[in-house]
Motif scaffolding. Structure first.
Motif, short mmCIF file in Angstrom:
data_model
loop_
_atom_site.label_atom_id
_atom_site.label_comp_id
_atom_site.label_asym_id
_atom_site.label_seq_id
_atom_site.Cartn_x
_atom_site.Cartn_y
_atom_site.Cartn_z
N LEU A 119 0.84 -1.19 0.00
CA LEU A 119 0.00 0.00 0.00
C LEU A 119 0.88 1.25 0.00
O LEU A 119 2.09 1.18 0.24
CB LEU A 119 -0.92 0.00 1.22
N ALA A 120 0.26 2.37 -0.26
CA ALA A 120 0.99 3.63 -0.27
C ALA A 120 1.53 3.93 1.13
O ALA A 120 0.94 3.54 2.14
CB ALA A 120 0.09 4.77 -0.74
N GLY A 121 2.65 4.62 1.18
CA GLY A 121 3.24 4.98 2.46
C GLY A 121 2.42 6.02 3.20
O GLY A 121 1.81 6.90 2.59
N MET A 122 2.43 5.93 4.52
CA MET A 122 1.65 6.89 5.31
C MET A 122 2.19 8.31 5.18
O MET A 122 1.45 9.28 5.32
CB MET A 122 1.67 6.47 6.79
N ASP A 123 3.50 8.45 4.90
CA ASP A 123 4.09 9.79 4.81
C ASP A 123 4.00 10.36 3.40
O ASP A 123 4.62 11.38 3.11
CB ASP A 123 5.56 9.76 5.25
N GLU A 124 3.19 9.71 2.54
CA GLU A 124 3.01 10.24 1.19
C GLU A 124 2.21 11.55 1.25
O GLU A 124 1.10 11.60 1.77
CB GLU A 124 2.28 9.21 0.34
N GLN A 125 2.79 12.59 0.69
CA GLN A 125 2.13 13.90 0.75
C GLN A 125 0.91 13.92 -0.17
O GLN A 125 0.92 13.35 -1.25
CB GLN A 125 3.11 15.00 0.32
N MET A 126 -0.15 14.56 0.30
CA MET A 126 -1.36 14.71 -0.49
C MET A 126 -1.69 16.19 -0.61
O MET A 126 -1.48 16.97 0.33
CB MET A 126 -2.53 13.96 0.18
N ASP A 127 -2.17 16.57 -1.78
CA ASP A 127 -2.51 17.97 -1.99
C ASP A 127 -3.69 18.36 -1.10
O ASP A 127 -4.67 17.63 -0.97
CB ASP A 127 -2.88 18.21 -3.46
#
Length: 423
Positions: free
Chosen positions: A226-234
């Motif tokens: 799954l995507a990393g929790m620290d992935e930045q989101m707009d």
């Protein structure tokens, strides 16, 4: 907006398959959940039923053609089936075709069509609301599963750190450099780390079961990355209340219910208005009694007019009853506005505070890592106690959990805001 969202999700999913990406992204997961959701399919079927009901209501404006037939047999005179003309025969028959057209039904047909139109709109809004809730649920389940994956990684790293320190202390104990107390304390911490890892693995497994079930797949299928929790989101653009109200299905449903109640009031009161219709009917059959004459054809046209005169105040009480229903729906609209206003303010606050939590948690994990490295080195040099090492380890694992939970809170806050503003 919702159709565009589904199209974008499908395109993203196909693109990632073509380039060979095996991880499950949030967009891919959302698209699969929407495609499988039984709740969304039920809402769609309800919309189809409402559309058909609207079609039925439109037929109230159209002429109707009916055929009826009738036959009789006199059981007391069974022997008189045939006879000379002018003599009694024991049977009669008649067929009739009637064409009728309502001209004015007191406003009932128009009101019924208005009710059907509003019910179709309510069904469409219900489907939209279901989609909003499913999208939010999908994002929440996805990021909760990603958080358990991150916590599992942290638990594994923590177990490795403790095991490394346990190896060092065991070697020093065998060399007679430290007492057994230090070895017992680090051994206890090692078991605690193992239990923490087992718990994290269980939580991750269960969360992945739920993740798979929500998109209609075998819960025990191979777990995806799954995507990393620290992935930045707009960050989404913050909207004002008036902009949000026009997007929310709940508010639009409240307005539709007001219009529906007003149409129901008109429909019910229509029976107290004059009603006018015309008809043309024609029939072919024997006379009654049947005297053996040739069957005759008859055609009639006419008008039906009814006008209520006195119903003991029924109209006044009915009008009062349905006006109360309309008022209740207007109050429901006001409640919907208050609820949306509160949700909007709360969602904004959650985003802002979750960003502060993420920033503070990231700073804290940096300090905890530096402190753990320093205390471990100092202990190995014989300048710190085992209690200091255990305390630093505990601070590190708490800081690691805090940063994951802070990111999870931020992801959920963003998902909630998108749901509130109906992106």
């Amino acid at each position: 907006m919702k159709k565009k969202l589904i199209i974008v999700c499908v395109v993203l999913g196909l693109t990632q398959v073509l380039i060979g990406q095996v991880s499950l992204t949030p967009d891919m997961y959302r698209e699969r959940v929407l495609a499988y959701s039984q709740v969304l399919k039920q809402a769609h079927e309800s919309k189809i039923a409402a559309s058909a009901a609207k079609g039925v209501a439109r037929t109230g404006y159209l002429p109707k053609l009916d055929f009826s037939a009738q036959g009789t047999l006199d059981l007391k005179e069974l022997d008189k089936w045939d006879g000379a003309v002018g003599e009694y025969r024991n049977h009669t028959y008649y067929g009739q075709l009637t064409l009728s057209q309502p001209l004015y039904m007191g406003g009932a047909v128009k009101a019924q069509n208005k009710v059907a139109s509003e019910e179709l709109l309510l069904a469409e809004l219900s489907e939209e609301l279901s989609m909003d809730q499913i999208v939010y649920q999908a994002e929440a389940v996805y990021w909760q599963a990603a958080a358990t994956q991150a916590l599992l990684d942290a638990a594994e790293e923590y177990r490795r750190i403790v095991e490394e320190q346990h190896r060092v202390i065991s070697d020093r104990f065998e060399d007679g450099l430290i007492s057994k107390t230090d070895l017992l304390m680090i051994s206890t911490r090692q078991k605690e780390a193992e239990l923490q890892y087992i718990t994290a693995r269980k939580n991750h497994t269960l969360s992945m079961y739920r993740l798979h079930t929500l998109m209609g797949e075998d819960p025990e299928k191979k777990m995806e990355e799954l995507a990393g929790m620290d992935e930045q989101m707009d960050l989404p653009a913050f909207l004002e209340l008036d902009e949000v109200l026009g997007r929310r299905a709940e508010f639009k449903s409240a307005q539709a219910n007001i219009r529906k109640s007003e149409a129901l009031r008109s429909s019910v009161l229509s029976k107290f208005n004059p009603q006018l219709s015309m008809f043309v009917t024609g029939g072919w059959g024997s006379a009654s009694p049947n005297l053996g004459l040739d069957p005759a054809f008859a055609a009639i046209t006419g008008l039906n007019l009814s006008f209520p005169v006195f119903h003991w105040g029924e109209r006044r009480q009915t009008d009062k009853q349905y006006k109360a229903y309309v008022t209740a729906q207007k109050l429901q609209e006001s409640l919907a506005i208050d609820q949306i206003k509160e949700e909007l303010a709360g969602a904004r606050a959650k985003i802002q505070e979750s960003m502060n939590q993420v920033r503070t948690a990231r700073e804290n994990i940096g300090l905890a890592e530096e402190n753990l490295d320093l205390v471990t080195f100092t202990y190995n040099e014989g300048k710190a106690s085992i209690v200091d090492v255990l305390s630093a380890q505990l601070s590190w694992t708490q800081a690691k959990s805090n940063v994951v939970n802070a990111w999870l809170g931020h992801k959920l806050a963003l998902a909630e805001y998108k749901k509130v503003v109906s992106y």
